[in-house]
Scaffold this motif. Sequence first.
Motif, PDB file in Angstrom:
ATOM      1  N   ALA A 124     -48.795 -89.808  37.255  1.00 46.91           N
ATOM      2  CA  ALA A 124     -47.514 -89.857  37.997  1.00 46.91           C
ATOM      3  C   ALA A 124     -46.481 -89.257  37.239  1.00 46.91           C
ATOM      4  N   ILE A 125     -46.538 -89.730  35.629  1.00 43.08           N
ATOM      5  CA  ILE A 125     -45.285 -89.148  34.776  1.00 43.08           C
ATOM      6  C   ILE A 125     -45.959 -87.888  33.969  1.00 43.08           C
ATOM      7  N   ARG A 126     -46.951 -87.713  33.411  1.00 44.44           N
ATOM      8  CA  ARG A 126     -47.322 -86.563  32.846  1.00 44.44           C
ATOM      9  C   ARG A 126     -47.770 -85.538  33.665  1.00 44.44           C
ATOM     10  N   TYR A 127     -48.507 -85.762  34.585  1.00 43.59           N
ATOM     11  CA  TYR A 127     -49.046 -84.885  35.660  1.00 43.59           C
ATOM     12  C   TYR A 127     -48.426 -84.530  36.946  1.00 43.59           C
ATOM     13  N   LEU A 128     -47.270 -85.305  36.997  1.00 41.95           N
ATOM     14  CA  LEU A 128     -46.462 -85.419  38.242  1.00 41.95           C
ATOM     15  C   LEU A 128     -47.246 -85.140  39.719  1.00 41.95           C
ATOM     16  N   VAL A 129     -47.903 -86.271  39.705  1.00 42.18           N
ATOM     17  CA  VAL A 129     -49.055 -86.166  41.080  1.00 42.18           C
ATOM     18  C   VAL A 129     -48.228 -87.145  41.897  1.00 42.18           C
ATOM     19  N   ASP A 130     -47.949 -86.947  43.289  1.00 43.64           N
ATOM     20  CA  ASP A 130     -47.287 -87.821  44.153  1.00 43.64           C
ATOM     21  C   ASP A 130     -47.739 -89.068  44.034  1.00 43.64           C
ATOM     22  N   GLN A 131     -46.443 -90.178  43.667  1.00 40.95           N
ATOM     23  CA  GLN A 131     -46.998 -91.338  43.248  1.00 40.95           C
ATOM     24  C   GLN A 131     -47.223 -92.062  44.127  1.00 40.95           C
ATOM     25  N   VAL A 132     -47.102 -92.006  45.466  1.00 46.33           N
ATOM     26  CA  VAL A 132     -47.643 -92.763  46.565  1.00 46.33           C
ATOM     27  C   VAL A 132     -49.299 -92.709  46.733  1.00 46.33           C
ATOM     28  N   VAL A 133     -49.557 -91.137  46.856  1.00 46.77           N
ATOM     29  CA  VAL A 133     -50.885 -90.725  46.653  1.00 46.77           C
ATOM     30  C   VAL A 133     -51.647 -91.153  45.735  1.00 46.77           C
ATOM     31  N   ILE A 134     -51.331 -91.077  44.356  1.00 52.43           N
ATOM     32  CA  ILE A 134     -51.933 -91.478  43.328  1.00 52.43           C
ATOM     33  C   ILE A 134     -52.206 -93.304  43.197  1.00 52.43           C
ATOM     34  N   GLY A 135     -51.223 -93.946  43.940  1.00 50.93           N
ATOM     35  CA  GLY A 135     -51.319 -95.321  43.980  1.00 50.93           C
ATOM     36  C   GLY A 135     -52.513 -95.814  45.078  1.00 50.93           C
ATOM     37  N   ILE A 136     -52.531 -94.968  46.131  1.00 48.68           N
ATOM     38  CA  ILE A 136     -53.589 -95.245  46.948  1.00 48.68           C
ATOM     39  C   ILE A 136     -54.780 -94.892  46.527  1.00 48.68           C
ATOM     40  N   VAL A 137     -55.046 -93.803  45.713  1.00 45.50           N
ATOM     41  CA  VAL A 137     -56.302 -93.346  45.096  1.00 45.50           C
ATOM     42  C   VAL A 137     -56.702 -94.412  44.118  1.00 45.50           C
ATOM     43  N   LEU A 138     -55.828 -95.060  43.424  1.00 48.20           N
ATOM     44  CA  LEU A 138     -56.267 -95.958  42.493  1.00 48.20           C
ATOM     45  C   LEU A 138     -56.623 -97.340  42.777  1.00 48.20           C
ATOM     46  N   ASN A 139     -56.002 -97.603  44.009  1.00 46.82           N
ATOM     47  CA  ASN A 139     -56.501 -98.808  44.859  1.00 46.82           C
ATOM     48  C   ASN A 139     -57.875 -98.522  45.199  1.00 46.82           C
TER      49      ASN A 139
END
Length: 423
Positions: free
Chosen positions: A197-212
């Motif tokens: 989210a911070i380094r690669y600027l990935v959409d934070q909601v999307v990366i959160g769902i992916v991590l879950n």
Amino acid sequence: MTAPTADIVLVAPEATWNRARKTGAVLAGLGLIATVVFGILASSKTVHFALGTTTSGANIPIPGKLGAILFGLIALGAGLALMLTQKRYGLWVGVSLGAFVVSSLCWQVSQAANGDTIPLGSLAQLTVLAALPLIFGSIGGVLCERTGVVNVAIEGQLLTGAFLGAFLGSVAGSYWVGLLAAAVGGVIISALLAVFAIRYLVDQVVIGIVLNTFALGITGYLYEQIMRSDTQAYNSPPRLPEWDIPLLSKIPIIGPALFQGTILTYAAMVLVAVVTIALYRTRWGLRTRAVGEHPKAADTLGVRVLGLRYTNVLIAGAVAGFGGAYFSMVSATSFTKNLTGGAGFIALAAMIFGRWQPIGALFASLFFGFAGALATTLGSIATPIPSDFLNMLPYIATIFAVAGLVGRVRAPAADGKPYEKGH
């Protein structure tokens, strides 16, 4: 020079109902339903509200039908008071909802097949227990989002914490090791969230769902490959011991809930106090709030925006990881697939319901915990409401609380917005 137009304000502020009036109208409607419907359905059998953790001992007797009507009228009156006065929002909401719940209990318990007593001490104790992972998860969310990073990955942090706490706690035979491992599990998911989210600027909601999804898959796989092969060695963590505080634990109703619990119970209370003080009374808190609202301005004043975001996201992961230990070392002494069962999403709702405030998140978590505890208590005495519906209570409460009772809420201005230095 042109004349000023007269239609700058199209609708006067008084013409639109504000949040207090809308909430008051809803609460008054609920009170009317309680008075009429619960009053008709309730029987005349006396309902007992025991002050302790068992059905014996001191109790408050209330006739079922009379109690349903009386408390329904109180709920109705409180809702009307809020709608008409638009003052003391929290007081009237609390009185109305509390009276509505008591009215509902008078109806249900008067028709219960397996008893006529609700042990309030036990209900309070179950409420705090059910709220514990939500408190840790929602405070983790506050730490993240106050610094501008959306934390949808709370579920993954709780689940990974529960897994590592059970696994390493079993291997070491120590609940202290299990607690530390649970925090590490939360940090692992948070580290991935921070990097993407911070380094690669990935959409934070999307990366959160992916991590879950990642946490659910990896813990399920490791459970099948390692834990199930030797449950005694790898999936039998020690249960956290209960510590009673003398005298205070004997206080009716609140004593068993607040002063008779595991280290997580006391840690949750301390955590809320510490985060509240730190967020509003320290330099770190000032910088955190500045980064969450105006990162560019904070950067101009010398605040390391990205560094602070990394730090807070990792701390949030450790906090949520501790909450994960509840599932595998308090409510159970083993890990199973999807053990958290969506608690991370309820914690996220508690954070929003609490308006991104630590104390607000605490009370919201207790509210959702109460819904779960109430479902368990009513299910044990076989009330008229089907058990499947009772199990839906925490999730129904989540929907109504966020959509109906919160009204308009404003997240930190920079929440979810990536920051690139120099842009």
